[in-house]
Motif scaffolding. Structure first.
Motif: not given
Length: 184
Positions: A54-61, A66-68
Motif C-alpha cells: 500500500k505504501l508502494l502504491e501511495r509513493a507511485r501516486s 524512479k522507485i525501488l
C-alpha cells in the motif's frame, strides 16, 4: 538532486527497523525529503520495517521519480506485484529471481555469494546483517574488489564522507534527514 559526486542516491523512506530504531519523522515527511534529494526513492514493502505494498502504491501516486521496492521478495509473484504497482526496481535478497532480472537489485548476505554473481546483474552490498542489525565484517571495499559490476553501497552511512565513490549508487535510509541539506 542528480547524484552525489557521480554516485546515484537512493533515498529510503524508512520509519522503523526491526532492531528497535524509529524515525522522529512521519512516512510523508521522509518521502518529501527523499523526493528532493534522491535520484531514486526506496519504499519498504516488508512488515518488520513497517513497509507495505500500500505504501508502494501511495509513493507511485506521489512521484514521477524512479522507485525501488525494498524488501526480501522471496517469491517472484511479489516481484511481479511490485512491478505492476509501478516499481522501477525491486531489491531481492539472497536469490536470483526468474522474472524481471533487468529490474532487480540483488542483495547477497555473504561476500562469497556476491562473488558468484554475473557482473551484468545489479548488486547491493549492505553493511548490515539483516537478521541482527549488526555490522558485517566484510566492507564495501572488499565487495567492490569481488564484484566489478554495478554495485550499490547500503547501510551505516551517517555522513557523506562514508559514501564510497567506487559505488554506482548509495542507499541512504536512517540518516537521510540528517544528510538531506548536504545532498540538496
Amino acid at each position: 538532486m542528480a547524484m552525489y559526486k557521480g554516485v546515484e542516491v537512493y533515498g529510503e523512506v524508512k520509519t522503523h527497523s526491526p532492531f528497535g530504531w524509529q524515525s522522529q519523522y512521519s512516512w510523508m515527511e521522509l518521502f518529501e525529503i527523499a523526493e528532493v534529494v534522491s535520484d531514486v526513492i526506496s519504499i519498504h514493502t516488508e512488515a518488520p520495517w513497517k513497509g507495505s505494498f500500500k505504501l508502494l502504491e501511495r509513493a507511485r501516486s506521489l512521484t514521477e521519480k524512479k522507485i525501488l521496492a525494498k524488501g526480501m521478495f522471496v517469491s517472484d509473484k511479489d516481484i511481479q506485484r511490485a512491478v505492476d504497482i509501478g516499481a522501477d526496481y525491486v531489491l531481492v535478497v539472497d536469490r536470483l529471481p526468474k522474472i524481471h532480472l533487468d529490474k532487480c537489485l540483488i542483495e547477497w548476505s555473504t561476500i562469497e555469494d556476491l562473488g558468484k554473481m554475473a557482473t551484468g546483474q545489479r548488486a547491493v552490498w549492505n553493511s548490515r546483517i539483516l537478521e541482527t542489525g549488526e555490522r558485517k565484517v566484510d566492507t564495501f571495499d572488499k565487495a567492490r574488489q569481488i564484484f566489478p559490476g554495478w554495485l550499490c553501497q547500503a547501510s551505516n552511512i551517517s555522513n557523506l564522507d562514508q559514501i564510497n565513490l567506487a559505488a554506482n549508487a548509495v542507499l541512504i535510509g536512517t540518516n537521510l534527514p540528517l544528510l538531506a541539506n548536504q545532498l540538496a
